[in-house]
Design a protein around this motif. Sequence first.
Motif, PDB file in Angstrom:
ATOM      1  N   ALA A  48     -30.327 -40.764 -63.173  1.00  0.00           N
ATOM      2  CA  ALA A  48     -30.975 -39.492 -62.842  1.00  0.00           C
ATOM      3  C   ALA A  48     -31.948 -39.689 -61.699  1.00  0.00           C
ATOM      4  N   THR A  49     -32.141 -38.633 -60.924  1.00  0.00           N
ATOM      5  CA  THR A  49     -33.109 -38.666 -59.836  1.00  0.00           C
ATOM      6  C   THR A  49     -33.991 -37.418 -59.895  1.00  0.00           C
ATOM      7  N   ASN A  58     -31.176 -34.539 -60.392  1.00  0.00           N
ATOM      8  CA  ASN A  58     -29.735 -34.773 -60.347  1.00  0.00           C
ATOM      9  C   ASN A  58     -29.398 -35.808 -61.409  1.00  0.00           C
ATOM     10  N   TYR A  59     -28.203 -35.670 -62.001  1.00  0.00           N
ATOM     11  CA  TYR A  59     -27.833 -36.543 -63.118  1.00  0.00           C
ATOM     12  C   TYR A  59     -26.428 -37.080 -62.955  1.00  0.00           C
ATOM     13  N   ILE A  69     -34.967 -36.083 -66.649  1.00  0.00           N
ATOM     14  CA  ILE A  69     -35.930 -36.858 -65.881  1.00  0.00           C
ATOM     15  C   ILE A  69     -37.093 -35.952 -65.500  1.00  0.00           C
ATOM     16  N   SER A  70     -38.301 -36.525 -65.516  1.00  0.00           N
ATOM     17  CA  SER A  70     -39.479 -35.769 -65.113  1.00  0.00           C
ATOM     18  C   SER A  70     -40.501 -36.731 -64.533  1.00  0.00           C
ATOM     19  N   ARG A  71     -41.523 -36.175 -63.912  1.00  0.00           N
ATOM     20  CA  ARG A  71     -42.560 -37.012 -63.331  1.00  0.00           C
ATOM     21  C   ARG A  71     -43.906 -36.318 -63.432  1.00  0.00           C
ATOM     22  N   VAL A  78     -43.163 -41.684 -64.287  1.00  0.00           N
ATOM     23  CA  VAL A  78     -41.824 -41.098 -64.329  1.00  0.00           C
ATOM     24  C   VAL A  78     -41.301 -41.267 -65.750  1.00  0.00           C
ATOM     25  N   TYR A  79     -40.591 -40.268 -66.222  1.00  0.00           N
ATOM     26  CA  TYR A  79     -40.081 -40.300 -67.595  1.00  0.00           C
ATOM     27  C   TYR A  79     -38.578 -40.038 -67.626  1.00  0.00           C
ATOM     28  N   LEU A  80     -37.956 -40.545 -68.666  1.00  0.00           N
ATOM     29  CA  LEU A  80     -36.553 -40.216 -68.928  1.00  0.00           C
ATOM     30  C   LEU A  80     -36.430 -39.918 -70.414  1.00  0.00           C
ATOM     31  N   GLN A  81     -36.249 -38.666 -70.735  1.00  0.00           N
ATOM     32  CA  GLN A  81     -36.010 -38.257 -72.116  1.00  0.00           C
ATOM     33  C   GLN A  81     -34.520 -38.338 -72.383  1.00  0.00           C
ATOM     34  N   MET A  82     -34.153 -39.122 -73.382  1.00  0.00           N
ATOM     35  CA  MET A  82     -32.750 -39.349 -73.690  1.00  0.00           C
ATOM     36  C   MET A  82     -32.461 -38.834 -75.097  1.00  0.00           C
TER      37      MET A  82
END
Length: 117
Positions: A48-49, A58-59, A69-71, A78-82
């Motif tokens: 992700a970006t 974008n994924y 993805i968030s920031r 920066v975070y990535l919620q999965m």
Amino acid sequence: VQLVESGGGLVQPGGSLRLSCAAPGLTFRIYDASWHRQAPGKERELVATVTTAGVGTNYGDSVKGRFTISRDNAENMVYLQMNSLKAEDTAVYYCHLGSRRYGLDYWGKGTLVTVSS
């Protein structure tokens, strides 16, 4: 400068994890941010970006609809919620910051995510 990822671990299929990436000491807002992953025996792939202001994302096809993805530019994070994790999401996840304008990029050392019952 070293990016520091955290939040990886062992989770059951269908579960959730939230990865974090800290970027101390950088002018964080000038960098696009992304998450990549590399599974055993496979090449590193883009997950992700997110753009500098956090507006554009974008994924990769394999994670669309499940990962977010968030920031936080104020906190240099920066975070990535999965969510709805699958066994095939098992990989080392890497945080990346890049600026084409300034010709700079940074990688973290990675955090391992294992999805298994």
